[in-house]
Write a protein that holds these residues in place. Structure first.
Motif, PDB file in Angstrom:
ATOM      1  N   TRP A   1      -7.365  -3.266   9.674  1.00 59.81           N
ATOM      2  CA  TRP A   1      -8.055  -3.300  10.496  1.00 59.81           C
ATOM      3  C   TRP A   1      -8.570  -4.759  10.166  1.00 59.81           C
ATOM      4  O   TRP A   1      -9.238  -5.263  10.751  1.00 59.81           O
ATOM      5  N   ILE A   2      -8.520  -4.585   8.504  1.00 57.68           N
ATOM      6  CA  ILE A   2      -9.813  -5.784   7.742  1.00 57.68           C
ATOM      7  C   ILE A   2      -8.706  -7.247   8.262  1.00 57.68           C
ATOM      8  O   ILE A   2      -9.645  -7.862   8.759  1.00 57.68           O
ATOM      9  N   MET A   3      -8.185  -7.035   8.298  1.00 56.52           N
ATOM     10  CA  MET A   3      -6.946  -8.206   8.059  1.00 56.52           C
ATOM     11  C   MET A   3      -7.207  -8.605   9.791  1.00 56.52           C
ATOM     12  O   MET A   3      -7.243  -9.982   9.795  1.00 56.52           O
ATOM     13  N   ARG A   4      -7.053  -7.792  10.444  1.00 52.02           N
ATOM     14  CA  ARG A   4      -6.709  -7.645  12.183  1.00 52.02           C
ATOM     15  C   ARG A   4      -8.118  -8.516  12.187  1.00 52.02           C
ATOM     16  O   ARG A   4      -8.121  -9.267  13.139  1.00 52.02           O
ATOM     17  N   SER A   5      -9.311  -8.235  11.632  1.00 52.84           N
ATOM     18  CA  SER A   5     -10.239  -8.821  12.128  1.00 52.84           C
ATOM     19  C   SER A   5     -10.954  -9.993  11.195  1.00 52.84           C
ATOM     20  O   SER A   5     -12.198 -10.190  11.194  1.00 52.84           O
ATOM     21  N   GLY A   6     -10.348  -9.618  10.536  1.00 50.14           N
ATOM     22  CA  GLY A   6     -10.158 -11.621   9.600  1.00 50.14           C
ATOM     23  C   GLY A   6     -10.848 -11.639   8.509  1.00 50.14           C
ATOM     24  O   GLY A   6     -11.967 -12.356   8.407  1.00 50.14           O
ATOM     25  N   GLY A   7     -11.196 -10.555   7.539  1.00 50.06           N
ATOM     26  CA  GLY A   7     -12.097  -9.811   6.817  1.00 50.06           C
ATOM     27  C   GLY A   7     -12.085 -10.326   5.828  1.00 50.06           C
ATOM     28  O   GLY A   7     -12.566 -10.661   4.746  1.00 50.06           O
TER      29      GLY A   7
ATOM     30  N   LEU B   1      -6.394   1.162   7.700  1.00 53.62           N
ATOM     31  CA  LEU B   1      -8.041   0.690   7.136  1.00 53.62           C
ATOM     32  C   LEU B   1      -7.771  -0.744   7.157  1.00 53.62           C
ATOM     33  O   LEU B   1      -8.743  -1.572   6.965  1.00 53.62           O
ATOM     34  N   GLN B   2      -6.666  -1.083   6.023  1.00 53.87           N
ATOM     35  CA  GLN B   2      -6.696  -1.850   5.367  1.00 53.87           C
ATOM     36  C   GLN B   2      -6.257  -3.165   6.555  1.00 53.87           C
ATOM     37  O   GLN B   2      -6.477  -4.714   6.482  1.00 53.87           O
TER      38      GLN B   2
ATOM     39  N   LEU C   1       0.654  -1.602   0.011  1.00 55.68           N
ATOM     40  CA  LEU C   1       0.077   0.401  -0.013  1.00 55.68           C
ATOM     41  C   LEU C   1       0.445   1.248   0.134  1.00 55.68           C
ATOM     42  O   LEU C   1       0.447   2.225  -0.126  1.00 55.68           O
ATOM     43  N   GLY C   2       2.259   0.938  -0.527  1.00 58.85           N
ATOM     44  CA  GLY C   2       3.151   1.781  -0.062  1.00 58.85           C
ATOM     45  C   GLY C   2       3.085   2.844  -1.402  1.00 58.85           C
ATOM     46  O   GLY C   2       3.446   4.269  -1.690  1.00 58.85           O
ATOM     47  N   GLY C   3       2.657   1.815  -2.388  1.00 62.53           N
ATOM     48  CA  GLY C   3       2.337   2.423  -3.800  1.00 62.53           C
ATOM     49  C   GLY C   3       1.692   3.464  -4.046  1.00 62.53           C
ATOM     50  O   GLY C   3       1.836   4.202  -4.213  1.00 62.53           O
ATOM     51  N   VAL C   4       0.141   3.117  -3.013  1.00 65.54           N
ATOM     52  CA  VAL C   4      -0.467   4.560  -2.618  1.00 65.54           C
ATOM     53  C   VAL C   4       0.523   5.230  -2.530  1.00 65.54           C
ATOM     54  O   VAL C   4       0.036   6.864  -3.264  1.00 65.54           O
ATOM     55  N   SER C   5       1.019   6.043  -1.404  1.00 63.81           N
ATOM     56  CA  SER C   5       1.305   7.589  -1.391  1.00 63.81           C
ATOM     57  C   SER C   5       3.047   7.450  -1.921  1.00 63.81           C
ATOM     58  O   SER C   5       3.076   8.355  -2.191  1.00 63.81           O
ATOM     59  N   VAL C   6       3.671   6.634  -2.472  1.00 60.45           N
ATOM     60  CA  VAL C   6       4.642   7.399  -3.569  1.00 60.45           C
ATOM     61  C   VAL C   6       3.803   8.031  -4.983  1.00 60.45           C
ATOM     62  O   VAL C   6       4.618   7.992  -5.268  1.00 60.45           O
TER      63      VAL C   6
ATOM     64  N   THR D   1     -11.774  -6.943   1.925  1.00 67.74           N
ATOM     65  CA  THR D   1     -11.134  -6.033   1.323  1.00 67.74           C
ATOM     66  C   THR D   1     -11.813  -5.216   0.039  1.00 67.74           C
ATOM     67  O   THR D   1     -11.248  -3.844  -0.592  1.00 67.74           O
ATOM     68  N   ALA D   2     -12.121  -6.952  -0.656  1.00 68.19           N
ATOM     69  CA  ALA D   2     -13.332  -6.058  -2.328  1.00 68.19           C
ATOM     70  C   ALA D   2     -14.416  -4.768  -1.635  1.00 68.19           C
ATOM     71  O   ALA D   2     -14.825  -4.354  -2.277  1.00 68.19           O
TER      72      ALA D   2
END
Length: 386
Positions: free
Chosen positions: A319-325, A316-317, A145-150, A330-331
């Motif tokens: 958070w989703i992974m931590r809660s088992g989303g 946010l991503q 997701l660093g690609g977003v900032s870069v 993600t979609a």
């Protein structure tokens, strides 16, 4: 925080992580391209800046529909094949935009861009858990997701620079070539990534539905407010700050550099406490955009804005992974994110055309404060992993 669909231990694949990060960079640069070129696009196509903002709204709306639709329809498809196909589509879309003879063709090209954005991001954002061991997932997700900032620190300012010397069409053409090169890189570095069995997806959806509610709400609040203002940052700098092309490019560069720092700083902490991190990030965005509306020094405010927004996506991503989303979670996050981009750009355009360019900063400030309150109060009692 395990979301892998593969059985057994995962071998670290740093080159694959890097290529997916370059993919998110290219996708987001393509999506954000009109931000640095909005004035030129509007003048060349004979439309208002608010109408030109639809070149941001259209991809977001399409991506919002495509992300969950592809996550469901392509559950069993190899993710490597999907990512390569979506990158090829992005290359075609950017080249078509570069050659667009009028606004209708330009908008159609941006719709195709939205298909690529929605699908690529939905599958790529959660791939860290399939490309590295579990202990490295937080770092890998930050890199991807660093690609977003870069994209902000390099992609958008570079596009503005190309536009100032060779025209906005050259910027789209260059990005089309970059997408073709990345297609070859993905083919060379990604392993086979089989899809999930249908029953696994169904169980994940049942577990994640309640946990995702807060993430979706926060996404809509922060992202729609952000893009109501950020889409029109260049005309704001030009009209309110009396900035020339050099200062605009410098402001976008500083924003992006701060965003990169915010991404990795947030990623290191959000793996443990996404709720607390998101509160801080939302407050930073609110302070920066309110300061701009009140005529504070623009460069300092833009740096604070970039620092805050740069960490939002990875927080946010995680958070989703931590809660088992899982992948469907993600979609849905990607869908909410891109729908919010579209709604924010559209609402900001109406504010710009109907009120003033300065007024577009206030929705970002108000909605970010609301998000901070929601994360601080609701997040404490309603979600796991906070």
């Amino acid at each position: 925080m395990t979301t892998t669909l593969d059985a057994g231990p995962v071998r670290a694949r740093p080159l694959a992580v890097a290529s997916v990060a370059l993919g998110t960079f290219t996708i987001v640069t393509s999506e954000m391209l009109p931000v640095g070129l909005l004035t030129s696009i509007a003048a060349d196509l004979g439309i208002s800046p608010g109408t030109a903002g639809l070149t941001m709204s259209a991809p977001g709306l399409v991506a919002a529909v495509v992300a969950p639709a592809l996550a469901l329809a392509a559950r069993r498809a190899d993710r490597r094949t999907l990512l390569m196909g979506l990158m090829a589509l992005l290359a075609v879309a950017n080249l078509a935009a570069a050659l667009a003879p009028g606004y209708a063709v330009m908008l159609a090209a941006r719709v195709a861009t939205g298909v690529s954005i929605g699908g690529f991001w939905a599958f790529a954002a959660g791939l860290g858990a399939r490309l590295v061991p579990e202990r490295q997932v937080g770092r890998a997700t930050s890199v991807i997701l660093g690609g977003v900032s870069v994209a902000s620190v390099l992609g958008v300012p570079a596009a503005a620079l190309v536009s100032s010397s060779a025209g906005w069409r050259a910027a789209f053409a260059a990005l089309g070539v970059v997408a073709l090169a990345l297609l070859a890189l993905l083919a060379a570095t990604l392993p086979a990534l089989p899809g999930a069995a249908p029953e696994a997806g169904a169980k994940a959806g049942f577990r994640m539905s309640r946990a995702l509610v807060l993430v979706v709400v926060l996404t809509v609040l922060i992202i729609s407010g952000h893009f109501a203002a950020y889409t029109y940052l260049r005309p704001f700098m030009e009209q309110v700050g009396q900035a020339g092309p050099g200062l605009v490019s410098a402001a976008l560069l500083l924003y992006g550099a701060a965003g990169v720092a915010g991404n990795f700083a947030a990623g290191a902490r959000a793996a443990r406490s996404p709720r607390a991190v998101l509160v801080v990030l939302a407050v930073l965005i609110a302070l920066a955009t309110a300061a701009l509306a009140l005529a504070a020094p623009p460069l300092a405010a833009v740096v604070v804005w970039g620092l805050g927004y740069g960490g939002v996506g990875v927080t946010l991503q995680l958070w989703i992974m931590r809660s088992g989303g899982g992948e469907l979670g993600t979609a849905l996050f990607v869908s909410a994110f891109n729908l919010s981009i579209a709604l924010g750009a559209l609402a900001g355009g109406r504010v710009v055309d109907g009120v003033s360019i300065t007024a577009a900063m206030w929705p970002a400030a108000a909605l970010s404060l609301l998000a901070a309150a929601a994360a601080g109060i609701w997040g404490r009692s309603r979600t796991s992993g906070s």
